[in-house]
Design a protein around this motif. Structure first.
Motif, PDB file in Angstrom:
ATOM      1  N   GLN A 285      22.134  40.356  47.174  1.00  0.00           N
ATOM      2  CA  GLN A 285      20.778  40.645  47.621  1.00  0.00           C
ATOM      3  C   GLN A 285      19.907  41.144  46.471  1.00  0.00           C
ATOM      4  OE1 GLN A 285      19.297  40.163  50.600  1.00  0.00           O
ATOM      5  NE2 GLN A 285      21.165  39.218  51.409  1.00  0.00           N
ATOM      6  N   SER A 286      20.544  41.614  45.409  1.00  0.00           N
ATOM      7  CA  SER A 286      19.824  42.132  44.231  1.00  0.00           C
ATOM      8  C   SER A 286      19.750  41.093  43.120  1.00  0.00           C
ATOM      9  CB  SER A 286      20.506  43.404  43.720  1.00  0.00           C
ATOM     10  OG  SER A 286      20.527  44.400  44.717  1.00  0.00           O
ATOM     11  N   ASP A 287      19.874  39.800  43.499  1.00  0.00           N
ATOM     12  CA  ASP A 287      19.751  38.685  42.555  1.00  0.00           C
ATOM     13  C   ASP A 287      20.833  38.707  41.481  1.00  0.00           C
ATOM     14  OD1 ASP A 287      17.503  37.671  43.868  1.00  0.00           O
ATOM     15  OD2 ASP A 287      16.156  38.965  42.727  1.00  0.00           O
ATOM     16  N   MET A 288      22.034  39.099  41.865  1.00  0.00           N
ATOM     17  CA  MET A 288      23.176  39.008  40.958  1.00  0.00           C
ATOM     18  C   MET A 288      24.148  37.955  41.479  1.00  0.00           C
ATOM     19  SD  MET A 288      24.124  42.901  39.845  1.00  0.00           S
ATOM     20  CE  MET A 288      23.061  43.795  38.689  1.00  0.00           C
ATOM     21  N   GLU A 289      24.934  37.424  40.555  1.00  0.00           N
ATOM     22  CA  GLU A 289      25.941  36.427  40.935  1.00  0.00           C
ATOM     23  C   GLU A 289      27.323  36.984  40.584  1.00  0.00           C
ATOM     24  OE1 GLU A 289      27.260  31.824  39.950  1.00  0.00           O
ATOM     25  OE2 GLU A 289      25.299  32.542  39.285  1.00  0.00           O
ATOM     26  N   PRO A 290      27.903  37.804  41.472  1.00  0.00           N
ATOM     27  CA  PRO A 290      29.187  38.434  41.162  1.00  0.00           C
ATOM     28  C   PRO A 290      30.365  37.468  41.247  1.00  0.00           C
ATOM     29  CG  PRO A 290      28.485  39.017  43.379  1.00  0.00           C
ATOM     30  CD  PRO A 290      27.360  38.224  42.777  1.00  0.00           C
ATOM     31  N   LYS A 291      31.237  37.576  40.260  1.00  0.00           N
ATOM     32  CA  LYS A 291      32.534  36.906  40.279  1.00  0.00           C
ATOM     33  C   LYS A 291      33.556  38.030  40.185  1.00  0.00           C
ATOM     34  CE  LYS A 291      30.670  32.759  40.005  1.00  0.00           C
ATOM     35  NZ  LYS A 291      30.734  31.793  41.117  1.00  0.00           N
ATOM     36  N   TRP A 292      34.285  38.286  41.241  1.00  0.00           N
ATOM     37  CA  TRP A 292      35.050  39.518  41.301  1.00  0.00           C
ATOM     38  C   TRP A 292      36.523  39.284  41.630  1.00  0.00           C
ATOM     39  CZ3 TRP A 292      32.419  37.379  45.225  1.00  0.00           C
ATOM     40  CH2 TRP A 292      32.986  37.390  46.507  1.00  0.00           C
ATOM     41  N   LYS A 293      37.302  40.309  41.286  1.00  0.00           N
ATOM     42  CA  LYS A 293      38.708  40.367  41.651  1.00  0.00           C
ATOM     43  C   LYS A 293      38.951  41.759  42.218  1.00  0.00           C
ATOM     44  CE  LYS A 293      43.404  40.131  39.762  1.00  0.00           C
ATOM     45  NZ  LYS A 293      44.230  39.922  38.535  1.00  0.00           N
ATOM     46  N   ARG A 294      39.438  41.824  43.453  1.00  0.00           N
ATOM     47  CA  ARG A 294      39.700  43.120  44.076  1.00  0.00           C
ATOM     48  C   ARG A 294      41.162  43.504  43.866  1.00  0.00           C
ATOM     49  NH1 ARG A 294      41.294  45.121  49.178  1.00  0.00           N
ATOM     50  NH2 ARG A 294      41.366  43.021  50.103  1.00  0.00           N
ATOM     51  N   VAL A 295      41.379  44.741  43.427  1.00  0.00           N
ATOM     52  CA  VAL A 295      42.733  45.250  43.194  1.00  0.00           C
ATOM     53  C   VAL A 295      42.876  46.596  43.892  1.00  0.00           C
ATOM     54  CG1 VAL A 295      42.941  44.034  40.999  1.00  0.00           C
ATOM     55  CG2 VAL A 295      42.086  46.385  41.034  1.00  0.00           C
ATOM     56  N   GLU A 296      44.148  46.935  44.224  1.00  0.00           N
ATOM     57  CA  GLU A 296      44.419  48.177  44.952  1.00  0.00           C
ATOM     58  C   GLU A 296      45.491  49.033  44.292  1.00  0.00           C
ATOM     59  OE1 GLU A 296      45.048  47.686  49.174  1.00  0.00           O
ATOM     60  OE2 GLU A 296      44.096  45.705  49.158  1.00  0.00           O
ATOM     61  N   ASN A 297      46.096  48.544  43.209  1.00  0.00           N
ATOM     62  CA  ASN A 297      47.186  49.302  42.601  1.00  0.00           C
ATOM     63  C   ASN A 297      47.156  49.139  41.086  1.00  0.00           C
ATOM     64  OD1 ASN A 297      48.666  46.788  41.982  1.00  0.00           O
ATOM     65  ND2 ASN A 297      49.022  46.709  44.188  1.00  0.00           N
ATOM     66  N   GLU A 298      47.989  49.901  40.420  1.00  0.00           N
ATOM     67  CA  GLU A 298      47.982  49.925  38.953  1.00  0.00           C
ATOM     68  C   GLU A 298      48.370  48.593  38.319  1.00  0.00           C
ATOM     69  OE1 GLU A 298      50.291  52.392  35.436  1.00  0.00           O
ATOM     70  OE2 GLU A 298      49.448  53.519  37.124  1.00  0.00           O
TER      71      GLU A 298
ATOM     72  N   ASP B  52      48.064  45.532  39.394  1.00  0.00           N
ATOM     73  CA  ASP B  52      46.981  44.553  39.551  1.00  0.00           C
ATOM     74  C   ASP B  52      45.758  44.948  38.725  1.00  0.00           C
ATOM     75  OD1 ASP B  52      48.521  43.078  41.247  1.00  0.00           O
ATOM     76  OD2 ASP B  52      47.601  43.830  43.090  1.00  0.00           O
ATOM     77  N   PHE B  53      45.525  46.252  38.597  1.00  0.00           N
ATOM     78  CA  PHE B  53      44.406  46.711  37.764  1.00  0.00           C
ATOM     79  C   PHE B  53      44.633  46.318  36.311  1.00  0.00           C
ATOM     80  CE2 PHE B  53      42.412  49.931  35.032  1.00  0.00           C
ATOM     81  CZ  PHE B  53      41.092  49.847  35.450  1.00  0.00           C
ATOM     82  N   LEU B  54      45.846  46.526  35.823  1.00  0.00           N
ATOM     83  CA  LEU B  54      46.159  46.161  34.434  1.00  0.00           C
ATOM     84  C   LEU B  54      46.013  44.654  34.224  1.00  0.00           C
ATOM     85  CD1 LEU B  54      49.242  48.473  33.779  1.00  0.00           C
ATOM     86  CD2 LEU B  54      46.969  48.662  32.752  1.00  0.00           C
TER      87      LEU B  54
END
Length: 227
Positions: free
Chosen positions: A26-39, A41-43
């Motif tokens: 809605q703020s004119d951004m085009e996000p490409k994301w990866k959701r992680v929940e633990n260490e 996957d974060f690394l």
């Protein structure tokens, strides 16, 4: 055309994930994301070098504190924005001290896009500054290592820099003449017109080339080809 923003999203709630992504769109951004929940996957997400990290404060298997520690250990310069509905002012301040770039409350997600833009701009400016500083260090190293004597002055002739080869050639140490005028090298073999022509040429932005007889610290004259 909007530029995609690569986001590493530390979030355990698919519902909050959807709210964040929708707010960015809605703020004119085009996000490409990866959701992680633990260490682990974060690394793995860090290895992909995201543009920005958006993290909830506390997750069942992970936390923003640990994410900040891992980011710091990685030496990566990635903006880190904390987004939470539970964080208090004290914890927010502590997070900024720990390395977070900014924090946004979930009930005020309209602040997220401006915070991201500001963080990305600051990161870009920081990288440009570091690149410029690295370039200056490289130039300085090249001047220091040059086999030919190099002297740099300002427009008034005050000495700003001399490399080791110049010092070895003249017998002076840099601290002996730094800030002074190179006229202390004059041998008396050239008249006023010679030096006037030299300065007129270089102050006009042109290249002066010629031979000059100067005098070393011990009084010994020496001839040099100068540019």
């Amino acid at each position: 055309m909007l530029s995609p923003i690569k986001i590493l999203l530390v979030e355990d709630s698919p519902h909050d994930e959807a709210l964040i992504i929708e707010e960015l769109r809605q703020s004119d951004m085009e996000p490409k994301w990866k959701r992680v929940e633990n260490e682990p996957d974060f690394l793995a997400g860090l290895a992909d070098k995201p543009d920005i990290i958006i993290s909830d404060f506390s997750l069942p298997q992970f936390s923003s504190w640990r994410a900040l520690e891992l980011l710091k250990e990685s030496k990566l310069d990635i903006p880190f924005i904390l987004v939470s509905g539970t964080i208090g002012e004290e914890f927010a301040v502590d997070s900024l001290k720990a390395g977070a770039t900014d924090y946004v409350l979930k009930e005020r997600l309209q602040r997220l896009a401006p915070a991201i833009r500001r963080a990305l701009n600051e990161a870009q400016e920081r990288r440009q500054r570091l690149s410029a500083e690295a370039g200056l260090r490289l130039q300085h190293s090249a001047l220091e290592a040059a086999a030919n004597g190099i002297l740099i002055t300002d427009r008034e002739g005050n000495i700003l820099f001399a490399n080791p080869a110049f010092c070895a050639m003249t017998g002076y140490r840099l601290e002996e003449f730094f800030g002074s005028n190179p006229r202390f090298l004059k041998s008396g073999k050239h008249d006023v017109r010679f030096y006037r022509k030299l300065w007129q040429t270089i102050l006009a932005g042109e290249v002066w080339r010629g031979e000059m007889i100067n005098r070393k610290k011990d009084g010994t004259p020496f001839q040099e080809e100068m540019t």
